[in-house]
Design an enzyme around this catalytic site. Structure first.
Site, mmCIF file in Angstrom:
data_model
loop_
_atom_site.group_PDB
_atom_site.id
_atom_site.type_symbol
_atom_site.label_atom_id
_atom_site.label_comp_id
_atom_site.label_asym_id
_atom_site.label_seq_id
_atom_site.Cartn_x
_atom_site.Cartn_y
_atom_site.Cartn_z
ATOM 1 N N PHE A 181 0.852 -1.195 0.000
ATOM 2 C CA PHE A 181 0.000 0.000 0.000
ATOM 3 C C PHE A 181 0.881 1.236 0.000
ATOM 4 O O PHE A 181 1.776 1.371 0.834
ATOM 5 C CB PHE A 181 -0.922 0.025 1.227
ATOM 6 C CG PHE A 181 -1.846 1.218 1.220
ATOM 7 C CD1 PHE A 181 -3.008 1.214 0.456
ATOM 8 C CD2 PHE A 181 -1.543 2.366 1.948
ATOM 9 C CE1 PHE A 181 -3.855 2.314 0.420
ATOM 10 C CE2 PHE A 181 -2.391 3.475 1.914
ATOM 11 C CZ PHE A 181 -3.547 3.449 1.156
ATOM 12 N N ASP B 7 9.326 2.431 2.176
ATOM 13 C CA ASP B 7 8.154 3.225 2.560
ATOM 14 C C ASP B 7 7.882 2.985 4.051
ATOM 15 O O ASP B 7 7.320 1.967 4.442
ATOM 16 C CB ASP B 7 6.945 2.815 1.707
ATOM 17 C CG ASP B 7 5.703 3.654 2.024
ATOM 18 O OD1 ASP B 7 5.681 4.320 3.086
ATOM 19 O OD2 ASP B 7 4.743 3.628 1.222
ATOM 20 N N LYS C 290 2.422 10.366 7.929
ATOM 21 C CA LYS C 290 1.553 10.030 9.048
ATOM 22 C C LYS C 290 1.991 10.671 10.372
ATOM 23 O O LYS C 290 1.806 11.859 10.547
ATOM 24 C CB LYS C 290 1.403 8.508 9.142
ATOM 25 C CG LYS C 290 0.641 7.948 7.935
ATOM 26 C CD LYS C 290 -0.057 6.631 8.176
ATOM 27 C CE LYS C 290 -1.096 6.377 7.092
ATOM 28 N NZ LYS C 290 -0.784 5.313 6.161
HETATM 29 C C1 LIG Z 1 -0.885 5.632 4.693
HETATM 30 C C2 LIG Z 1 0.213 5.179 3.803
HETATM 31 C C3 LIG Z 1 0.533 5.862 2.609
HETATM 32 C C4 LIG Z 1 -0.274 7.039 2.103
HETATM 33 O O1 LIG Z 1 -0.295 8.113 2.974
HETATM 34 P P1 LIG Z 1 -1.431 9.267 2.791
HETATM 35 O O2 LIG Z 1 -1.011 10.325 3.766
HETATM 36 O O3 LIG Z 1 -2.756 8.644 3.115
HETATM 37 O O4 LIG Z 1 -1.356 9.725 1.381
HETATM 38 C C5 LIG Z 1 1.614 5.408 1.884
HETATM 39 N N1 LIG Z 1 2.328 4.337 2.282
HETATM 40 C C6 LIG Z 1 2.044 3.652 3.405
HETATM 41 C C7 LIG Z 1 2.879 2.488 3.805
HETATM 42 C C8 LIG Z 1 0.977 4.038 4.209
HETATM 43 O O5 LIG Z 1 0.657 3.339 5.296
#
Ligand SMILES: *Cc1c(COP(=O)(O)O)cnc(C)c1O
Length: 392
Positions: free
Chosen positions: A131, A216, A245
């Site tokens: 994701f 990520d 986040k």
């Molecule tokens: C939440 C998340 C994203 C996207 O972040 P947003 O602020 O919602 O755009 C990307 N990568 C990972 C692993 C995430 O958990």
């Protein structure tokens, strides 16, 4: 109840109006223990006093400075986060998906300028079940059909491999591969933890084939798994790292693409930008969030209380829960959906005063604030036990 709102998220009818630390309150005065943690945003809990102070004091000075000029909070943030992450430079954005997009652009440009991949042929390898956000390019990286259906044409240039499979990575790499972008633990997929040597093997393969390794850490970073960054458990040094986040202390959106010189230096003036990226208000809060993480030893607390929470959950022995997965305070319950759906269990938890996250079909996730105490872990366990017993 919200009306006049797009129907893009399934919403539980609960209106939250106030908060304090690990607790939130609804408009009827009911109190809930928050194990949803804003889905990895509230690592410092709700309205942490030091961060609230940072927000208001910076707002009282200067909130927005366009990147046409220097600003001090941006510099302070980079001076703090670069050594903590082992990276050389940072590029600030606002949301996680924007940081991912920035990494995609940097990787492709590096591929053409430095690796000499033929024009428009750059490939980026990503993992099945991963994701990375909800913008067009980040859904193009996804293997979840629901995220992509009817949104095409999608961004080309991605190749998918199974997560935690080093042979698949080796077989997928070609001369045109610019980067491999991976979550150190797959969060949205249900907290899927790879073999302990997986990331090290990925690093070795990427080095051997001149492929960028980008991690990520948007969900797993900021102390969540017991270290500042989850890939630090594996002692690797990627080419790029993504943060978002909880970087904003639960108060403001801010994200970062961090990279080594050889990658970040492909950007030249005019290549990339963001109206709000690097604004002093968000940067000062992020800087204080990092200081708070260190001063309050929150990564250490996540490691200790995460271990405790996970072993107590494993001891519950309810037929509802098939498997507990977790590292630090990133925890998932795999639910036996023949007995109860995750959506129904989620509702029962809410009714008993516990907020959780229900992910794809089989999983309920806990991402509590890292300021959680042992007493609050016990409080959560009692509610979980009670709920599971009444749900059979
Ligand atoms: C939440 C998340 C994203 C996207 O972040 P947003 O602020 O919602 O755009 C990307 N990568 C990972 C692993 C995430 O958990």
């Amino acid at each position: 109840m919200n009306t006049l709102i797009a129907n893009n998220i399934r919403t539980y009818p609960l209106t939250l109006v106030d908060s304090e630390g690990l607790y939130v309150f609804d408009n009827k005065g009911n109190k809930y223990l928050d194990l949803a943690g804003g889905v990895a945003v509230l690592n410092f809990g709700h309205k942490h006093p030091r961060l609230l102070q940072a927000l208001t004091s910076q707002a009282g000075k200067i909130s927005i400075v366009p990147r046409l000029f220097y600003n001090e909070p941006l510099q302070n943030l980079l001076n703090r986060v670069c050594p903590m992450s082992g990276m050389d430079k940072g590029l600030p954005m606002n949301s996680g998906a924007e940081a991912v997009e920035t990494a995609l652009k940097a990787s492709r440009k590096w591929g053409y300028l430095i690796k000499k991949i033929p024009k428009d042929q750059a490939e980026i390898i990503v993992c099945e079940g991963g994701f990375h956000g909800r913008t067009l390019s980040t859904i193009s990286m996804s293997t979840v059909n629901k995220y992509k259906e009817n949104f095409g044409p999608l961004t080309p240039g991605f190749k998918w491999i199974p997560f935690n499979n080093i042979e698949a990575l080796e077989n997928a790499i070609t001369f045109n591969t610019a980067a491999f972008i991976v979550e150190p633990i797959q969060g949205e997929a249900g907290v899927i933890i790879p073999n302990p040597d997986y990331l090290k093997q990925c690093e070795n393969l990427c080095r051997a084939h001149n492929v960028l390794l980008i991690v990520d850490e948007i969900q797993t970073g900021m102390g969540r798994t017991g270290k500042f960054l989850a890939h630090q458990h594996a002692s690797i040094r990627p080419d790029g790292v993504l943060l978002g986040k909880a970087l904003g202390g639960g108060l403001i959106p801010v994200s970062l693409f961090l990279a080594q010189h050889h990658l970040m230096d492909v950007f030249q003036p005019g290549d990339h930008g963001s109206t709000f990226g690097g604004n002093p208000l968000a940067c000062h809060v992020a800087y204080e969030a990092l200081n708070t993480l260190i001063d309050e030893k929150l990564s250490e607390n996540a490691a200790v209380l995460g271990n405790h929470f996970i072993s107590e959950l494993r001891a519950l022995q309810t037929p509802l829960i098939k498997k507990i997965r977790g590292q630090g305070l990133l925890i998932s319950l795999e639910i036996d959906t023949d007995i109860i759906t995750t959506a129904d269990l989620f509702v029962k938890f809410v009714k008993n005063g516990l907020l959780t996250v229900d992910t794809q079909s089989r999983f309920i996730r806990f991402l509590p604030p890292l300021i959680i105490t042992e007493k609050q872990v016990e409080e959560a366990l009692l509610i979980i036990q009670k709920t599971c017993e009444s749900a059979i």
